[in-house]
Design an enzyme around this catalytic site. Sequence first.
Site, PDB file in Angstrom:
ATOM      1  N   GLU A 151      -7.627   4.918   7.549  1.00  0.00           N
ATOM      2  CA  GLU A 151      -6.621   6.490   6.751  1.00  0.00           C
ATOM      3  C   GLU A 151      -7.766   7.172   6.351  1.00  0.00           C
ATOM      4  OE1 GLU A 151      -3.347   5.716   5.048  1.00  0.00           O
ATOM      5  OE2 GLU A 151      -2.145   5.349   6.906  1.00  0.00           O
ATOM      6  N   ASN A 164       0.665  -1.300  -0.049  1.00  0.00           N
ATOM      7  CA  ASN A 164      -0.030  -0.249  -0.126  1.00  0.00           C
ATOM      8  C   ASN A 164       0.666   1.304  -0.014  1.00  0.00           C
ATOM      9  OD1 ASN A 164      -1.681   2.255   0.334  1.00  0.00           O
ATOM     10  ND2 ASN A 164      -2.352   1.477   2.525  1.00  0.00           N
ATOM     11  N   HIS A 181      -9.642   1.785   4.434  1.00  0.00           N
ATOM     12  CA  HIS A 181      -8.415   1.442   5.266  1.00  0.00           C
ATOM     13  C   HIS A 181      -9.154   2.428   6.453  1.00  0.00           C
ATOM     14  CE1 HIS A 181      -4.620   3.123   6.192  1.00  0.00           C
ATOM     15  NE2 HIS A 181      -4.130   1.983   6.068  1.00  0.00           N
ATOM     16  N   GLU A 207      -6.213  -4.894  10.471  1.00  0.00           N
ATOM     17  CA  GLU A 207      -4.556  -3.598  10.962  1.00  0.00           C
ATOM     18  C   GLU A 207      -5.300  -2.748  11.595  1.00  0.00           C
ATOM     19  OE1 GLU A 207      -2.711  -2.252   7.042  1.00  0.00           O
ATOM     20  OE2 GLU A 207      -4.372  -1.074   6.831  1.00  0.00           O
ATOM     21  N   GLY A 228       1.393   2.711  11.053  1.00  0.00           N
ATOM     22  CA  GLY A 228       2.139   3.645  10.878  1.00  0.00           C
ATOM     23  C   GLY A 228       3.391   4.055  12.036  1.00  0.00           C
ATOM     24  N   SER A 237       3.017  -1.353   9.938  1.00  0.00           N
ATOM     25  CA  SER A 237       3.881  -1.247  10.676  1.00  0.00           C
ATOM     26  C   SER A 237       4.976  -3.205  10.384  1.00  0.00           C
ATOM     27  CB  SER A 237       4.096  -1.388  12.189  1.00  0.00           C
ATOM     28  OG  SER A 237       4.429   0.382  12.771  1.00  0.00           O
ATOM     29  N   LYS A 242      -0.265   4.507  -0.288  1.00  0.00           N
ATOM     30  CA  LYS A 242      -0.484   5.346   0.014  1.00  0.00           C
ATOM     31  C   LYS A 242      -0.096   6.416  -0.817  1.00  0.00           C
ATOM     32  CE  LYS A 242      -0.194   3.542   5.098  1.00  0.00           C
ATOM     33  NZ  LYS A 242      -0.449   3.552   6.030  1.00  0.00           N
TER      34      LYS A 242
HETATM   35  P1  PGA Z   1       2.473   0.748   7.796  1.00  0.00           P
HETATM   36  O1  PGA Z   1       1.053   0.440   6.982  1.00  0.00           O
HETATM   37  O2  PGA Z   1       2.910  -0.379   6.909  1.00  0.00           O
HETATM   38  O3  PGA Z   1       3.232   1.965   6.979  1.00  0.00           O
HETATM   39  O4  PGA Z   1       1.915   1.181   9.303  1.00  0.00           O
HETATM   40  C1  PGA Z   1      -0.049  -0.032   6.700  1.00  0.00           C
HETATM   41  C2  PGA Z   1      -1.092   0.744   6.588  1.00  0.00           C
HETATM   42  O5  PGA Z   1      -2.129   1.394   6.025  1.00  0.00           O
HETATM   43  O6  PGA Z   1      -1.485  -0.637   5.400  1.00  0.00           O
END
Ligand code: PGA
Length: 245
Positions: free
Chosen positions: A102, A11, A100, A169, A175, A206, A13
């Site tokens: 976010e 991903n 997601h 998640e 993150g 992460s 982003k």
């Molecule tokens: P990250 O993000 O691996 O940077 O923690 C995972 C995600 O948001 O899908």
Amino acid sequence: MTNKYMFFIANWKMYGGLNSLNSLHKVVKFFKNFKKKKFIKIIYCPPSTLIRPMLKKLKNSNIEVGAQNCHESNYYGAYTGSINSSMLKNVGAKYVIIGHSENRQAGENDRLINRKIKSAIKAGLKVIFCIGETSKEKRKKITKQVLSKQIKFGLANINKKNKIIVAYEPVWSIGTGLIPKPKELYETISFIKKKIKDYKILYGGSVNPKNIHSLTSIDNIDGYLVGGASQDTKKFIDIIKKTYN
Ligand code: PGA
């Protein structure tokens, strides 16, 4: 270490321009020569601007490409700035991430997510459906209720096990460098698997080459949704390699 079929989903982003595609040939080469390649599915989800040029770079590689979100409608419409699932399918995407955290934090609710999933399936895309609790919800010990609700409403009137991959998640893990304790993660994944039988359940949050060994000790996970580390070709390859040895 594992020997089972695993998904590795990148991903990206809102990161990446055309020059970010320059190191993809390393992943293509790695995958071509990887002994366990029959066991794995690699899917890249770049920003929509990169779907087409990325597909060109990944031609004949068996690595697939998906998008990161879509509008809820299958039809064209006056929705400035939006892209629908049929349009994503039209440029070659095979998957789309929906739900997601976010985007949930930006205001998407379970009902909207449900409509988006339906529209994506109708357009012929497979869905990577994200669920997860916030740190506050974890502290309140309501993780199971939160996940149950996200699953109940997100997947309402949808019964397409082979079209949907679920990614658990925890929001507090995305993150931050933090991952759940192995026992806790095993139990949460088992809980989800009991709720929705026969779905593939991935872990995201992460994931990196340093913690992948601790994650691969949890044998009910069907793969990983990787954010930050997936933008670094070497790290992403390392994650895959370390999953199998
Ligand atoms: P990250 O993000 O691996 O940077 O923690 C995972 C995600 O948001 O899908």
